[in-house]
Design a protein around this motif. Structure first.
Motif, PDB file in Angstrom:
ATOM      1  N   UNK A 126       0.830  -1.206   0.000  1.00 57.32           N
ATOM      2  CA  UNK A 126       0.000   0.000   0.000  1.00 57.32           C
ATOM      3  C   UNK A 126       0.861   1.251   0.000  1.00 57.32           C
ATOM      4  N   UNK A 127       1.896   1.261   0.814  1.00 58.35           N
ATOM      5  CA  UNK A 127       2.783   2.430   0.878  1.00 58.35           C
ATOM      6  C   UNK A 127       3.561   2.622  -0.418  1.00 58.35           C
ATOM      7  N   UNK A 128       3.857   1.509  -1.079  1.00 58.18           N
ATOM      8  CA  UNK A 128       4.557   1.590  -2.364  1.00 58.18           C
ATOM      9  C   UNK A 128       3.630   2.123  -3.455  1.00 58.18           C
ATOM     10  N   UNK A 129       2.408   1.607  -3.474  1.00 57.35           N
ATOM     11  CA  UNK A 129       1.490   1.968  -4.556  1.00 57.35           C
ATOM     12  C   UNK A 129       0.818   3.323  -4.357  1.00 57.35           C
ATOM     13  N   UNK A 130       0.708   3.779  -3.109  1.00 53.12           N
ATOM     14  CA  UNK A 130       0.110   5.096  -2.853  1.00 53.12           C
ATOM     15  C   UNK A 130       0.977   5.862  -1.855  1.00 53.12           C
ATOM     16  N   UNK A 131       2.196   6.233  -2.272  1.00 45.40           N
ATOM     17  CA  UNK A 131       3.132   6.900  -1.352  1.00 45.40           C
ATOM     18  C   UNK A 131       2.707   8.318  -0.984  1.00 45.40           C
ATOM     19  N   UNK A 132       1.829   8.936  -1.780  1.00 41.36           N
ATOM     20  CA  UNK A 132       1.438  10.321  -1.516  1.00 41.36           C
ATOM     21  C   UNK A 132       0.418  10.394  -0.381  1.00 41.36           C
ATOM     22  N   UNK A 133      -0.701   9.654  -0.538  1.00 41.30           N
ATOM     23  CA  UNK A 133      -1.766   9.722   0.466  1.00 41.30           C
ATOM     24  C   UNK A 133      -1.743   8.555   1.458  1.00 41.30           C
ATOM     25  N   UNK A 134      -1.114   7.451   1.043  1.00 38.47           N
ATOM     26  CA  UNK A 134      -0.973   6.280   1.924  1.00 38.47           C
ATOM     27  C   UNK A 134      -2.322   5.783   2.431  1.00 38.47           C
ATOM     28  N   UNK A 135      -3.319   5.762   1.545  1.00 37.34           N
ATOM     29  CA  UNK A 135      -4.643   5.328   1.968  1.00 37.34           C
ATOM     30  C   UNK A 135      -5.301   4.487   0.876  1.00 37.34           C
ATOM     31  N   UNK A 136      -6.396   3.851   1.257  1.00 35.05           N
ATOM     32  CA  UNK A 136      -7.175   3.036   0.330  1.00 35.05           C
ATOM     33  C   UNK A 136      -8.349   3.876  -0.190  1.00 35.05           C
ATOM     34  N   UNK A 137      -8.884   3.477  -1.363  1.00 37.02           N
ATOM     35  CA  UNK A 137      -8.560   2.298  -2.167  1.00 37.02           C
ATOM     36  C   UNK A 137      -7.394   2.547  -3.114  1.00 37.02           C
ATOM     37  N   UNK A 138      -6.753   1.438  -3.481  1.00 36.37           N
ATOM     38  CA  UNK A 138      -5.768   1.438  -4.558  1.00 36.37           C
ATOM     39  C   UNK A 138      -6.105   0.273  -5.480  1.00 36.37           C
ATOM     40  N   UNK A 139      -6.257   0.558  -6.750  1.00 33.84           N
ATOM     41  CA  UNK A 139      -6.440  -0.485  -7.759  1.00 33.84           C
ATOM     42  C   UNK A 139      -5.104  -0.701  -8.452  1.00 33.84           C
ATOM     43  N   UNK A 140      -4.680  -1.944  -8.555  1.00 40.17           N
ATOM     44  CA  UNK A 140      -3.438  -2.266  -9.273  1.00 40.17           C
ATOM     45  C   UNK A 140      -3.805  -3.147 -10.457  1.00 40.17           C
ATOM     46  N   UNK A 141      -3.605  -2.620 -11.651  1.00 44.11           N
ATOM     47  CA  UNK A 141      -3.947  -3.314 -12.889  1.00 44.11           C
ATOM     48  C   UNK A 141      -2.665  -3.608 -13.659  1.00 44.11           C
ATOM     49  N   UNK A 142      -2.339  -4.896 -13.730  1.00 49.86           N
ATOM     50  CA  UNK A 142      -1.092  -5.308 -14.393  1.00 49.86           C
ATOM     51  C   UNK A 142       0.119  -4.549 -13.834  1.00 49.86           C
ATOM     52  N   UNK A 143       0.130  -4.395 -12.517  1.00 46.89           N
ATOM     53  CA  UNK A 143       1.272  -3.765 -11.850  1.00 46.89           C
ATOM     54  C   UNK A 143       1.219  -2.259 -11.772  1.00 46.89           C
ATOM     55  N   UNK A 144       0.230  -1.638 -12.423  1.00 48.39           N
ATOM     56  CA  UNK A 144       0.127  -0.179 -12.430  1.00 48.39           C
ATOM     57  C   UNK A 144      -0.921   0.290 -11.423  1.00 48.39           C
ATOM     58  N   UNK A 145      -0.527   1.088 -10.431  1.00 48.29           N
ATOM     59  CA  UNK A 145      -1.489   1.521  -9.407  1.00 48.29           C
ATOM     60  C   UNK A 145      -2.299   2.740  -9.850  1.00 48.29           C
ATOM     61  N   UNK A 146      -3.571   2.741  -9.438  1.00 49.72           N
ATOM     62  CA  UNK A 146      -4.462   3.891  -9.636  1.00 49.72           C
ATOM     63  C   UNK A 146      -5.082   4.189  -8.274  1.00 49.72           C
ATOM     64  N   UNK A 147      -5.073   5.457  -7.865  1.00 50.09           N
ATOM     65  CA  UNK A 147      -5.571   5.829  -6.546  1.00 50.09           C
ATOM     66  C   UNK A 147      -6.700   6.851  -6.640  1.00 50.09           C
ATOM     67  N   UNK A 148      -7.402   7.042  -5.508  1.00 49.64           N
ATOM     68  CA  UNK A 148      -8.547   7.937  -5.358  1.00 49.64           C
ATOM     69  C   UNK A 148      -9.782   7.299  -6.014  1.00 49.64           C
ATOM     70  N   UNK A 149     -10.831   7.114  -5.226  1.00 52.59           N
ATOM     71  CA  UNK A 149     -11.956   6.278  -5.637  1.00 52.59           C
ATOM     72  C   UNK A 149     -12.618   6.712  -6.943  1.00 52.59           C
ATOM     73  N   UNK A 150     -12.922   7.995  -7.099  1.00 53.20           N
ATOM     74  CA  UNK A 150     -13.602   8.424  -8.321  1.00 53.20           C
ATOM     75  C   UNK A 150     -12.685   8.352  -9.537  1.00 53.20           C
ATOM     76  N   UNK A 151     -11.394   8.587  -9.317  1.00 54.22           N
ATOM     77  CA  UNK A 151     -10.419   8.417 -10.412  1.00 54.22           C
ATOM     78  C   UNK A 151     -10.368   6.952 -10.830  1.00 54.22           C
ATOM     79  N   UNK A 152     -10.395   6.050  -9.850  1.00 56.69           N
ATOM     80  CA  UNK A 152     -10.364   4.612 -10.155  1.00 56.69           C
ATOM     81  C   UNK A 152     -11.614   4.201 -10.917  1.00 56.69           C
TER      82      UNK A 152
END
Length: 217
Positions: free
Chosen positions: A44-70
């Motif tokens: 989680x800290x690796x995929x969302x180092x800025x906000x360090x919070x959920x949710x995080x979607x990881x698609x084929x190794x690429x993280x996407x953060x912030x619920x509405x953006x996801x």
């Protein structure tokens, strides 16, 4: 690995549930990774180092953060099923506006009303914001017309979490007589299978609100 999808989150978060609903609507299989927010994982800290919070979607190794953006990412990445955002540019802009309105205006007002145990002035602030949503429904089944769209998903907290808070605290925040369209929308929305499959058990939320906001003896 061709289409690996992981969702990092906690079951009781309305923001995580937004993403679950979007994935369900698109028929996407994914692995859910439960996080302990008091002891966040290295992933989680690796995929969302800025906000360090959920949710995080990881698609084929690429993280996407912030619920509405996801949710928008899910709609763009998987074209199957009904679109979550309108294809018309103006209608898409409107959907984004109202989804942001839910986050910026409705959610803070609702949390204030719940935290104050339904204090009259706080509920009046909620009423002011919810009236805009009541008007926006315009007699339609969903904010997106006949189909669930970004605005419906953004308002999941209103449809499900508020009722659990009312039950836990013995208060009234969403007046069904004052907002009949929103009340009908809530019932229809949470009974949609794609939504229902993403929701946490109601008793879990009732227990949460009792612990967090219940009056101490």
């Amino acid at each position: 690995m061709a289409n690996e999808v992981k969702l990092y989150g906690v079951h009781g978060s309305p923001f995580v549930v937004r993403v679950k609903i979007a994935l369900n609507l698109k028929g996407i299989k994914y692995e859910f990774v439960e996080e302990d927010l008091s002891n966040k994982s290295a992933d989680l800290l690796k995929y969302n180092p800025v906000y360090k919070k959920v949710p995080v979607l990881v698609h084929n190794g690429n993280p996407v953060t912030e619920s509405l953006v996801i949710v928008e990412y899910v709609d763009d990445a998987w074209k199957g099923g009904a679109p979550i955002l309108p294809r018309d540019h103006y209608q898409k802009a409107q959907a984004r506006f109202w989804a942001k309105f839910v986050d910026d205006k409705c959610m803070p007002a609702l949390f204030k009303a719940i935290g104050s145990h339904g204090q009259e002035q706080a509920v009046a602030e909620v009423d002011e914001q919810l009236q805009f949503l009541e008007n926006e429904l315009k007699g339609s089944k969903c904010f997106g017309g006949d189909n669930i769209d970004l605005v419906d998903i953004s308002a999941t907290f209103i449809a499900f979490w508020v009722g659990a808070a009312e039950e836990a605290l013995g208060i009234k925040v969403l007046n069904k007589d004052k907002f009949p369209k929103l009340a009908e929308w809530s019932d229809n929305f949470i009974n949609c299978q794609a939504v229902k499959d993403g929701l946490p058990p109601r008793e879990t939320l009732v227990a949460f609100f009792t612990r967090r906001f219940g009056k101490q003896a």
